[in-house]
Design a protein around this motif. Structure first.
Motif, PDB file in Angstrom:
ATOM      1  N   ASN A   2       0.880  -1.297   0.180  1.00  0.00           N
ATOM      2  CA  ASN A   2       0.005  -0.079  -0.208  1.00  0.00           C
ATOM      3  C   ASN A   2       0.957   1.292   0.158  1.00  0.00           C
ATOM      4  N   PHE A   3       0.242   2.413  -0.256  1.00  0.00           N
ATOM      5  CA  PHE A   3       1.015   3.666  -0.197  1.00  0.00           C
ATOM      6  C   PHE A   3      -0.012   4.966   0.187  1.00  0.00           C
ATOM      7  N   LEU A   4       0.706   5.823   0.709  1.00  0.00           N
ATOM      8  CA  LEU A   4      -0.157   7.001   1.520  1.00  0.00           C
ATOM      9  C   LEU A   4       0.634   8.174   0.565  1.00  0.00           C
ATOM     10  N   ASP A   5      -0.225   8.860  -0.230  1.00  0.00           N
ATOM     11  CA  ASP A   5       0.190  10.047  -1.115  1.00  0.00           C
ATOM     12  C   ASP A   5      -0.128  11.418  -0.327  1.00  0.00           C
ATOM     13  N   THR A  20       1.076  -0.010 -10.838  1.00  0.00           N
ATOM     14  CA  THR A  20       2.037  -1.280 -10.432  1.00  0.00           C
ATOM     15  C   THR A  20       1.299  -2.381  -9.558  1.00  0.00           C
ATOM     16  N   GLY A  21       0.021  -1.803  -9.184  1.00  0.00           N
ATOM     17  CA  GLY A  21      -0.717  -2.612  -8.229  1.00  0.00           C
ATOM     18  C   GLY A  21      -0.535  -2.146  -6.913  1.00  0.00           C
ATOM     19  N   PHE A  22      -0.007  -1.183  -6.473  1.00  0.00           N
ATOM     20  CA  PHE A  22      -0.141  -0.734  -5.285  1.00  0.00           C
ATOM     21  C   PHE A  22      -1.430  -0.323  -4.833  1.00  0.00           C
ATOM     22  N   GLU A  23      -1.905  -0.348  -3.354  1.00  0.00           N
ATOM     23  CA  GLU A  23      -3.053  -0.099  -3.010  1.00  0.00           C
ATOM     24  C   GLU A  23      -3.169   1.236  -2.300  1.00  0.00           C
ATOM     25  N   PRO A  24      -4.103   2.237  -2.926  1.00  0.00           N
ATOM     26  CA  PRO A  24      -3.955   3.595  -2.077  1.00  0.00           C
ATOM     27  C   PRO A  24      -4.596   3.565  -0.759  1.00  0.00           C
ATOM     28  N   ILE A  25      -3.961   4.142   0.299  1.00  0.00           N
ATOM     29  CA  ILE A  25      -4.355   4.300   1.415  1.00  0.00           C
ATOM     30  C   ILE A  25      -5.387   5.657   1.496  1.00  0.00           C
ATOM     31  N   ALA A  26      -4.460   6.863   1.096  1.00  0.00           N
ATOM     32  CA  ALA A  26      -5.243   8.113   1.089  1.00  0.00           C
ATOM     33  C   ALA A  26      -4.601   9.087  -0.123  1.00  0.00           C
TER      34      ALA A  26
END
Length: 426
Positions: A2-5, A20-26
């Motif tokens: 996952n990643f936080l932007d 690339t398949g990362f899941e967004p947190i927010a």
């Protein structure tokens, strides 16, 4: 993964990680129009996942409707997505006052995702305070600008969530701001909260983007994890800038396309860069209106490039076309995008003020670039829908990380993060 932007802008950096398949947190962003763009992009990914892109394309087609009709279709589109299926897009300025609310929302999102940690934090604070041009124009060299210290708030996110790694993007001027002391302080803050870091100047043109765009990428790894700066093989496109835009309908100053149709099928470059597919719909292709004096200058600038491969300096214009008193600095204020070269010059947010620095290479069209043309130079795909007025669209695009560059960074991070996670499981 996952990643936080944070300091998200219109989402150019996160687009690479989403692909690339990362899941967004927010996503956290202060600009309201950029937040609407992020929401619409989130809807796109949901529609793609549920095989409902037809509904998204119907919304794209509303671009050439009235603003009221478009907003109504957008509300309908958003209503089709379950609220808990979309990650929160927080339209908030990141500050000491807002951090408690932001952290609470992130914690709630992590609980909803059934995850207890953040893998990656990405983003970069607004770059205007670090920009060499901005400092040159400000009599105090931007030293009083509070945005100089937003990196301290970035570090607050690292302290709270302790991600495995982070990516911090900014302009090269960040290295020399305050005679280098600002960057030294930034490094000290990041190391103090548990990260090994390294900063390098990277150029988007080596990531397959048809643009000469230099940026500082700071990468940090938590000290308990094997550390390495991304090693990415140079990828240079064997194409010219004209290949990016030649399929778009011809326009003249003040004109707009009458529908969402292209002039010709996508070429190999557009397909390789994931900019245009067989079912895409054209939006944001409208030319600014110009006074005749500007059009006369555009014609001279393009003709000089075509004949001599040289740039026109403002004082060399015919006297009747010179209106600015400043004849000693910013002499390249009128500049054609070199369509016959491999790379465009750097796209920046100043394009929102006027198009004089981004003149279309086709002299017969005699105009500046449209939002869609600039988006392509930044490697945004045609299915990326920018919300808000044209001025805001240009700002969103000019401030963004090229998605193609972000995607190649994300590919590398995915491998490294999965390796470290697997190693810990063992």
């Amino acid at each position: 993964m996952n990643f936080l932007d944070i300091f998200s802008g219109a989402g150019g950096l996160s687009e690479g990680f989403l692909r690339t398949g990362f899941e967004p947190i927010a996503h956290i962003e202060r600009d309201a129009y950029a937040c609407k763009t992020l929401e619409t992009r989130s809807v796109y990914y949901y529609m793609k996942k549920t095989n409902n892109l037809k509904l998204y394309r119907e919304y794209q087609e509303s671009y050439y409707s009235t603003s009221g009709e478009r907003e109504e279709k957008r509300r309908k589109l958003l209503s089709l997505v379950p609220e808990d299926e979309l990650e929160p897009v927080m339209n908030l300025e990141i500050s000491e006052a807002t951090l408690p609310l932001i952290f609470q929302k992130i914690d709630n999102r992590l609980a909803h995702m059934k995850q207890n940690s953040v893998d990656l934090i990405i983003g970069g604070p607004p770059c205007q305070a670090y920009s060499l041009v901005g400092r040159a124009r400000d009599e105090k060299s931007m030293e009083d600008d509070p945005r100089n210290y937003l990196y301290k708030l970035y570090v607050r996110f690292l302290t709270r969530y302790q991600p495995k790694a982070f990516v911090f993007e900014n302009v090269p001027g960040i290295l020399t701001a305050f005679k280098g002391t600002l960057f030294k302080n930034l490094q000290s803050y990041m190391k103090r909260v548990g990260y090994n870091i390294e900063a390098r100047k990277l150029n988007a043109k080596y990531f397959g983007v048809l643009q000469d765009r230099k940026r500082i990428i700071i990468v940090g790894w938590r000290k308990d994890i094997e550390y390495q700066f991304p090693i990415i093989e140079n990828q240079i496109q064997n194409h010219i800038v004209n290949d990016l835009i030649n399929d778009l309908p011809r326009l003249f100053s003040g004109q707009s396309t009458v529908d969402s149709c292209y002039k010709s099928p996508p070429n190999n470059l557009l397909e390789e860069m994931k900019i245009r597919g067989p079912r895409d719909i054209l939006t944001h292709h409208e030319a600014r209106s110009n006074v005749q004096r500007d059009l006369d200058i555009y014609n001279i600038v393009v003709e000089k490039w075509n004949k001599e491969k040289s740039r026109l300096k403002y004082p060399d214009l015919p006297e009747h076309l010179i209106t600015h008193k400043n004849l000693t600095s910013f002499l390249d204020r009128f500049k054609v995008v070199a369509g016959d070269e491999q790379y465009s010059h750097t796209v920046v947010a100043h394009i929102s003020k006027d198009g004089h620095h981004y003149i279309h290479p086709d002299i017969t069209q005699n105009r500046s670039l449209t939002v869609r043309e600039v988006a392509r130079i930044q490697s945004f795909p045609d299915d990326y829908f920018f919300e808000g007025p044209r001025t805001s669209n240009f700002v969103q695009i000019g401030n963004a990380v090229p998605p193609l560059m972000a995607e190649r960074l994300a590919d590398w991070f995915k491998i490294r993060l999965e390796y470290n996670t697997a190693d810990k499981v063992k």
